[in-house]
Design an enzyme around this catalytic site. Structure first.
Site: not given
Length: 207
Positions: A125, A175
């Protein structure tokens, strides 16, 4: 812009870096499903903060290639499949890899410093958010020239950030760090002066 219309063979030919990354992630995921060896592969690459503290620094890279279940893999690889090709095409193979790996690695580094020793994580991610960040830099420079890109990318980034903080079991540090690093690298790569230098014709040596 992000609608994939290529055939399978065309996709592989045109986007070799994205194809290779997807293949590696899928193969490693399949390996983790095998009896005995699967658990060893997963544990060997798991991003475990307490093991990084003990000097196992490869765990700042290997979590990018591991996933906690099929849906986790599917979501990340689908994002890479859809958004990766355009960045690879615009930036080139080496620059794409730079965005992908540095965003993913700094996502792991941020995870190490933000969370406690017991925190463990896997997933690509951070690298995926790095791709979004690089597109954000491209939007910053192009503004009015590519309105379609702006209309697509900004809502995706916004939604991704919101979901990061309201979704369960999400590594927010990876993230956000990936997004920021991708954006900063993109600011360098996509600076108008640098892009002009990419496009200058190379001098033909005299014979």
């Amino acid at each position: 812009m992000f609608i994939r219309t290529e055939s399978f063979s065309q996709y592989i030919r045109q986007y070799p870096v994205v194809t290779t990354l997807i293949t590696i992630n899928v193969v490693i995921f399949l390996l983790t499903l095998l009896p005995v060896i699967g658990d060893r592969v997963f544990v060997a690459g798991l991003g475990a903060n307490y093991l990084i503290e003990q000097g196992e620094y490869w765990r700042l890279v290997t979590p990018m290639f591991l996933h906690a279940g099929f849906m986790h893999l599917l979501f990340n690889m689908f994002s890479l499949f859809i958004f990766g090709p355009e960045l690879e095409k615009v930036s080139g193979k080496a620059r794409f890899l730079t965005v992908y790996f540095l965003s993913g690695i700094f996502g792991c580094i941020a995870t190490f410093f933000v969370y406690d020793s017991n925190f463990t994580h896997v997933g690509a991610s951070g690298a995926i958010f790095g791709i979004f960040g690089a597109f954000g830099a491209l939007v910053y420079y192009t503004k009015r020239m590519l309105p379609q890109l702006r209309q697509i990318i900004l809502p995706i980034i916004g939604l991704g950030v919101v979901m990061t903080f309201i979704g369960p079991n999400i590594n927010a540090a990876a993230h956000i760090a990936g997004l920021i690093v991708g954006f900063l690298i993109g600011l360098s790569f996509f600076h108008p002066k640098r892009i002009i230098s990419w496009r200058k014709p190379k001098a033909v040596p005299k014979r």
